[in-house]
Design a protein around this motif. Structure first.
Motif, PDB file in Angstrom:
ATOM      1  N   VAL A   1     -15.988 107.619  84.568  1.00  0.00           N
ATOM      2  CA  VAL A   1     -14.576 107.782  84.195  1.00  0.00           C
ATOM      3  C   VAL A   1     -14.351 109.127  83.523  1.00  0.00           C
ATOM      4  O   VAL A   1     -13.403 109.850  83.824  1.00  0.00           O
ATOM      5  CB  VAL A   1     -14.120 106.627  83.267  1.00  0.00           C
ATOM      6  N   SER A   2     -15.227 109.489  82.603  1.00  0.00           N
ATOM      7  CA  SER A   2     -15.102 110.779  81.913  1.00  0.00           C
ATOM      8  C   SER A   2     -15.199 111.934  82.893  1.00  0.00           C
ATOM      9  O   SER A   2     -14.469 112.930  82.798  1.00  0.00           O
ATOM     10  CB  SER A   2     -16.185 110.909  80.836  1.00  0.00           C
ATOM     11  N   PHE A   3     -16.108 111.806  83.862  1.00  0.00           N
ATOM     12  CA  PHE A   3     -16.283 112.860  84.864  1.00  0.00           C
ATOM     13  C   PHE A   3     -15.029 113.021  85.709  1.00  0.00           C
ATOM     14  O   PHE A   3     -14.559 114.137  85.963  1.00  0.00           O
ATOM     15  CB  PHE A   3     -17.478 112.535  85.753  1.00  0.00           C
ATOM     16  N   LEU A   4     -14.458 111.892  86.140  1.00  0.00           N
ATOM     17  CA  LEU A   4     -13.261 111.951  86.973  1.00  0.00           C
ATOM     18  C   LEU A   4     -12.086 112.554  86.223  1.00  0.00           C
ATOM     19  O   LEU A   4     -11.319 113.351  86.762  1.00  0.00           O
ATOM     20  CB  LEU A   4     -12.906 110.545  87.475  1.00  0.00           C
ATOM     21  N   LEU A   5     -11.924 112.180  84.941  1.00  0.00           N
ATOM     22  CA  LEU A   5     -10.827 112.718  84.147  1.00  0.00           C
ATOM     23  C   LEU A   5     -10.977 114.213  83.926  1.00  0.00           C
ATOM     24  O   LEU A   5     -10.013 114.979  83.985  1.00  0.00           O
ATOM     25  CB  LEU A   5     -10.749 111.991  82.799  1.00  0.00           C
ATOM     26  N   SER A   6     -12.197 114.640  83.655  1.00  0.00           N
ATOM     27  CA  SER A   6     -12.426 116.056  83.371  1.00  0.00           C
ATOM     28  C   SER A   6     -12.234 116.920  84.607  1.00  0.00           C
ATOM     29  O   SER A   6     -11.971 118.117  84.509  1.00  0.00           O
ATOM     30  CB  SER A   6     -13.825 116.259  82.785  1.00  0.00           C
ATOM     31  N   ASN A   7     -12.376 116.305  85.792  1.00  0.00           N
ATOM     32  CA  ASN A   7     -12.245 117.066  87.023  1.00  0.00           C
ATOM     33  C   ASN A   7     -10.933 116.783  87.758  1.00  0.00           C
ATOM     34  O   ASN A   7     -10.743 117.247  88.881  1.00  0.00           O
ATOM     35  CB  ASN A   7     -13.426 116.753  87.952  1.00  0.00           C
ATOM     36  N   ALA A   8     -10.044 115.988  87.131  1.00  0.00           N
ATOM     37  CA  ALA A   8      -8.751 115.722  87.746  1.00  0.00           C
ATOM     38  C   ALA A   8      -7.933 116.999  87.808  1.00  0.00           C
ATOM     39  O   ALA A   8      -7.952 117.826  86.893  1.00  0.00           O
ATOM     40  CB  ALA A   8      -8.012 114.659  86.940  1.00  0.00           C
ATOM     41  N   ALA A   9      -7.220 117.167  88.912  1.00  0.00           N
ATOM     42  CA  ALA A   9      -6.401 118.361  89.069  1.00  0.00           C
ATOM     43  C   ALA A   9      -5.238 118.333  88.097  1.00  0.00           C
ATOM     44  O   ALA A   9      -4.690 117.272  87.773  1.00  0.00           O
ATOM     45  CB  ALA A   9      -5.892 118.431  90.507  1.00  0.00           C
ATOM     46  N   ALA A  10      -4.857 119.487  87.601  1.00  0.00           N
ATOM     47  CA  ALA A  10      -3.692 119.590  86.721  1.00  0.00           C
ATOM     48  C   ALA A  10      -2.436 119.267  87.522  1.00  0.00           C
ATOM     49  O   ALA A  10      -2.327 119.582  88.708  1.00  0.00           O
ATOM     50  CB  ALA A  10      -3.616 120.995  86.141  1.00  0.00           C
ATOM     51  N   LEU A  11      -1.485 118.622  86.862  1.00  0.00           N
ATOM     52  CA  LEU A  11      -0.264 118.203  87.538  1.00  0.00           C
ATOM     53  C   LEU A  11       0.759 119.329  87.613  1.00  0.00           C
ATOM     54  O   LEU A  11       0.880 120.144  86.694  1.00  0.00           O
ATOM     55  CB  LEU A  11       0.366 117.023  86.787  1.00  0.00           C
ATOM     56  N   ASP A  12       1.508 119.344  88.713  1.00  0.00           N
ATOM     57  CA  ASP A  12       2.717 120.154  88.803  1.00  0.00           C
ATOM     58  C   ASP A  12       3.876 119.275  88.345  1.00  0.00           C
ATOM     59  O   ASP A  12       4.005 118.115  88.773  1.00  0.00           O
ATOM     60  CB  ASP A  12       2.967 120.615  90.239  1.00  0.00           C
ATOM     61  N   CYS A  13       4.728 119.822  87.470  1.00  0.00           N
ATOM     62  CA  CYS A  13       5.849 119.057  86.913  1.00  0.00           C
ATOM     63  C   CYS A  13       7.117 119.903  86.934  1.00  0.00           C
ATOM     64  O   CYS A  13       7.058 121.133  86.906  1.00  0.00           O
ATOM     65  CB  CYS A  13       5.555 118.633  85.471  1.00  0.00           C
ATOM     66  N   TYR A  14       8.247 119.220  86.967  1.00  0.00           N
ATOM     67  CA  TYR A  14       9.515 119.924  86.826  1.00  0.00           C
ATOM     68  C   TYR A  14       9.705 120.331  85.371  1.00  0.00           C
ATOM     69  O   TYR A  14       9.355 119.595  84.449  1.00  0.00           O
ATOM     70  CB  TYR A  14      10.678 119.041  87.271  1.00  0.00           C
TER      71      TYR A  14
ATOM     72  N   ARG B   1      24.376 114.788  73.990  1.00  0.00           N
ATOM     73  CA  ARG B   1      23.191 114.363  74.736  1.00  0.00           C
ATOM     74  C   ARG B   1      22.441 115.582  75.245  1.00  0.00           C
ATOM     75  O   ARG B   1      23.047 116.498  75.807  1.00  0.00           O
ATOM     76  CB  ARG B   1      23.590 113.447  75.895  1.00  0.00           C
ATOM     77  N   SER B   2      21.124 115.575  75.052  1.00  0.00           N
ATOM     78  CA  SER B   2      20.276 116.693  75.467  1.00  0.00           C
ATOM     79  C   SER B   2      19.052 116.136  76.176  1.00  0.00           C
ATOM     80  O   SER B   2      18.702 114.962  76.014  1.00  0.00           O
ATOM     81  CB  SER B   2      19.842 117.532  74.256  1.00  0.00           C
ATOM     82  N   MET B   3      18.385 116.994  76.961  1.00  0.00           N
ATOM     83  CA  MET B   3      17.188 116.532  77.662  1.00  0.00           C
ATOM     84  C   MET B   3      16.228 117.689  77.922  1.00  0.00           C
ATOM     85  O   MET B   3      16.590 118.856  77.876  1.00  0.00           O
ATOM     86  CB  MET B   3      17.553 115.836  78.975  1.00  0.00           C
ATOM     87  N   PHE B   4      14.972 117.302  78.163  1.00  0.00           N
ATOM     88  CA  PHE B   4      13.910 118.273  78.424  1.00  0.00           C
ATOM     89  C   PHE B   4      12.969 117.675  79.458  1.00  0.00           C
ATOM     90  O   PHE B   4      12.658 116.478  79.420  1.00  0.00           O
ATOM     91  CB  PHE B   4      13.135 118.585  77.137  1.00  0.00           C
ATOM     92  N   LYS B   5      12.498 118.509  80.374  1.00  0.00           N
ATOM     93  CA  LYS B   5      11.498 118.093  81.362  1.00  0.00           C
ATOM     94  C   LYS B   5      10.364 119.097  81.323  1.00  0.00           C
ATOM     95  O   LYS B   5      10.584 120.299  81.211  1.00  0.00           O
ATOM     96  CB  LYS B   5      12.121 118.054  82.759  1.00  0.00           C
ATOM     97  N   GLY B   6       9.129 118.608  81.407  1.00  0.00           N
ATOM     98  CA  GLY B   6       7.987 119.515  81.378  1.00  0.00           C
ATOM     99  C   GLY B   6       6.680 118.761  81.289  1.00  0.00           C
ATOM    100  O   GLY B   6       6.484 117.731  81.942  1.00  0.00           O
TER     101      GLY B   6
ATOM    102  N   ASN C   1       8.595 113.687  87.531  1.00  0.00           N
ATOM    103  CA  ASN C   1       9.698 113.671  86.558  1.00  0.00           C
ATOM    104  C   ASN C   1      10.978 114.213  87.189  1.00  0.00           C
ATOM    105  O   ASN C   1      11.574 115.185  86.715  1.00  0.00           O
ATOM    106  CB  ASN C   1       9.317 114.424  85.284  1.00  0.00           C
ATOM    107  N   LYS C   2      11.410 113.552  88.268  1.00  0.00           N
ATOM    108  CA  LYS C   2      12.585 114.006  89.015  1.00  0.00           C
ATOM    109  C   LYS C   2      13.893 113.668  88.303  1.00  0.00           C
ATOM    110  O   LYS C   2      14.882 114.377  88.442  1.00  0.00           O
ATOM    111  CB  LYS C   2      12.587 113.372  90.407  1.00  0.00           C
ATOM    112  N   LYS C   3      13.896 112.564  87.581  1.00  0.00           N
ATOM    113  CA  LYS C   3      15.137 112.115  86.947  1.00  0.00           C
ATOM    114  C   LYS C   3      15.551 113.067  85.830  1.00  0.00           C
ATOM    115  O   LYS C   3      14.770 113.897  85.367  1.00  0.00           O
ATOM    116  CB  LYS C   3      14.959 110.706  86.381  1.00  0.00           C
ATOM    117  N   PHE C   4      16.795 112.910  85.405  1.00  0.00           N
ATOM    118  CA  PHE C   4      17.282 113.705  84.288  1.00  0.00           C
ATOM    119  C   PHE C   4      17.450 112.798  83.066  1.00  0.00           C
ATOM    120  O   PHE C   4      16.588 111.973  82.800  1.00  0.00           O
ATOM    121  CB  PHE C   4      18.576 114.420  84.676  1.00  0.00           C
TER     122      PHE C   4
END
Length: 207
Positions: free
Chosen positions: A11-24, A61-66, A100-103
């Motif tokens: 599990v530790s190996f898989l997490l450490s080698n997981a690809a970084a996510l692309d996010c809005y 109302r305010s929002m943030f995505k990242g 994270n498509k929603k607003f």
């Protein structure tokens, strides 16, 4: 090597080698939408949508995505002086690319079922906020808070206040720098304590 140790290693190996996510990514201050772009987060981060509602002489109302960073995912916090002065903060995370498509998204408030806290507002951080009224907290484990300081509303107006009311335990630990609409410019006092009725039952403020 024991099977349990092997599973932990895998599990530790898989997490450490997981690809970084692309996010809005975008930030809508006093706005529930924003022009977004795509960013790549650090490994281990999730995509996040933060929604913030501030009620005081109107509703902002305010929002943030990242990227989630050190945020505690999938939590909702609040602070309430009375029905016309509240701050609610909702964090939603997800763990796939561009999820994270929603607003702006804010769950409906629950019916108050917690203890009572002193409630007051004093438009001067140097004066004590004397409470003649009480406000009902949303949840049984919520705390009474006192805040004095200078903050900027999402519409850029600056306010100088001492206030008292109810707050969720999570809100008491919230980093003010993580707010996406309200900006805290100066803090004189910020403290949270369990209501007197709970302290009598053995609740400790640091819990």
């Amino acid at each position: 090597m024991k099977p349990g140790i092997i599973r932990v290693f895998i599990v530790s190996f898989l997490l450490s080698n997981a690809a970084a996510l692309d996010c809005y990514y975008c930030h809508g201050r006093n706005n529930v939408t924003c022009k977004q772009e795509i960013i790549t987060c650090m490994k281990g981060d999730q995509c996040v949508i933060i929604s913030e509602e501030f009620v005081y002489n109107g509703i902002s109302r305010s929002m943030f995505k990242g990227c989630s960073g050190a945020l505690r995912c999938n939590t909702k916090t609040y602070a309430k002086v009375h029905d016309n002065l509240t701050l609610t903060y909702n964090i939603q995370c997800c763990d796939t690319n561009l999820c994270n498509k929603k607003f702006y998204e804010m769950p409906k408030p629950s019916k108050p079922k917690g203890p009572l806290c002193p409630s007051c507002l004093q438009p001067n951080i140097l004066k004590k906020c004397e409470s003649k009224e009480k406000v009902r907290c949303l949840n049984k484990g919520d705390k009474c808070f006192t805040f004095s300081g200078i903050f900027e509303k999402p519409d850029n107006t600056i306010n100088n206040y001492t206030i008292r009311g109810c707050a969720s335990s999570m809100h008491c630990r919230l980093d003010a720098g993580k707010l996406v609409g309200v900006r805290v410019l100066q803090v004189g006092v910020f403290e949270c304590k369990y209501p007197e009725e709970l302290r009598k039952d053995g609740k400790k403020d640091m819990e």
